[in-house]
Design an enzyme around this catalytic site. Structure first.
Site, short mmCIF file in Angstrom:
data_model
loop_
_atom_site.label_atom_id
_atom_site.label_comp_id
_atom_site.label_asym_id
_atom_site.label_seq_id
_atom_site.Cartn_x
_atom_site.Cartn_y
_atom_site.Cartn_z
N LYS A 78 0.84 -1.20 0.00
CA LYS A 78 0.00 0.00 0.00
C LYS A 78 0.87 1.25 0.00
CE LYS A 78 -3.66 -2.26 2.60
NZ LYS A 78 -4.39 -2.33 3.86
N HIS A 125 -1.94 -3.23 8.83
CA HIS A 125 -1.97 -1.78 8.66
C HIS A 125 -3.18 -1.19 9.39
CE1 HIS A 125 -3.46 1.78 6.31
NE2 HIS A 125 -2.25 2.17 6.66
N LYS A 182 -15.71 -5.37 14.68
CA LYS A 182 -14.75 -6.30 14.09
C LYS A 182 -13.33 -5.97 14.57
CE LYS A 182 -13.62 -5.97 9.72
NZ LYS A 182 -13.62 -6.03 8.25
N ASP A 183 -12.97 -4.67 14.57
CA ASP A 183 -11.62 -4.29 15.00
C ASP A 183 -11.41 -4.51 16.49
OD1 ASP A 183 -10.93 -3.68 12.42
OD2 ASP A 183 -11.05 -1.50 12.67
#
Length: 193
Positions: A78, A125, A182-183
């Protein structure tokens, strides 16, 4: 750390092999500014040789922490930057056999400093929005594959990321963070051994 200049870019190596900070020259006058954000021959001279195939953009508000994300079978390199606002961008080395496996690198990216961060394949990331809002843009060298997502705990003590304070705050306050369900559920680094 060393640096290489090519064209309008300066490429600064970090303590983790392959992670590169990119500074670009901008040219401004009373009308505003102009800058190149990517030029393949200059990036190749600076050690970034990816074939980027997908661009993404997100908008987030103060305190939003996105990450730490990675794709398992289809890792992505990225090139990330901020179009508006300020973020603390971070990556964690997950490359098998790497001498810096589990280590992190971070950089403040903002619309003002116009800095970019190149993250090679094999890294988790994430970023934290420090300003009231931020627009975040990134190029990827592979497309997103639903169902191929992995993640790491944002606050895993084994990684030890030193998250900075939000703009206007004196110290980092985890109570002010906004994370997705989710995180919040990502496992620790140890789960990848």
């Amino acid at each position: 750390m060393s640096q290489v200049s090519s064209g309008n870019f300066t490429f600064i190596t970090t303590e983790i092999e392959g992670v590169i900070i990119v500074d670009a020259k901008s040219y401004g006058d009373r009308r505003g500014y102009f800058m190149e954000t990517y030029k393949r021959p200059d990036f190749e001279a600076g050690g970034i040789t990816c074939d980027f195939v997908q661009d993404n953009q997100s908008s987030s508000t103060r305190g939003v922490l996105r990450g730490l994300h990675f794709q398992i079978e289809h890792p992505q390199a990225k090139l990330v930057r901020v179009l508006h606002g300020t973020v603390f961008d971070v990556c964690v080395d997950l490359r098998p056999g790497s001498p810096t496996w589990g280590k992190w690198e971070g950089a403040i990216l903002s619309a003002q400093n116009r800095r970019q961060l190149f993250i090679p394949r094999g890294f988790a990331h994430g970023f934290l929005v420090l300003s009231d809002e931020a627009e975040f843009s990134y190029k990827c060298d592979d497309v997103y594959h639903p169902g191929d997502e992995g993640g790491l705990m944002w606050n895993d003590p084994a990684i030890g990321i030193e998250w900075p304070a939000l703009e206007g705050d004196e110290a980092f306050d985890p109570a002010k963070l906004v994370l997705s369900d989710k995180d919040l559920a990502h496992p620790p680094l140890e789960s990848l051994r």
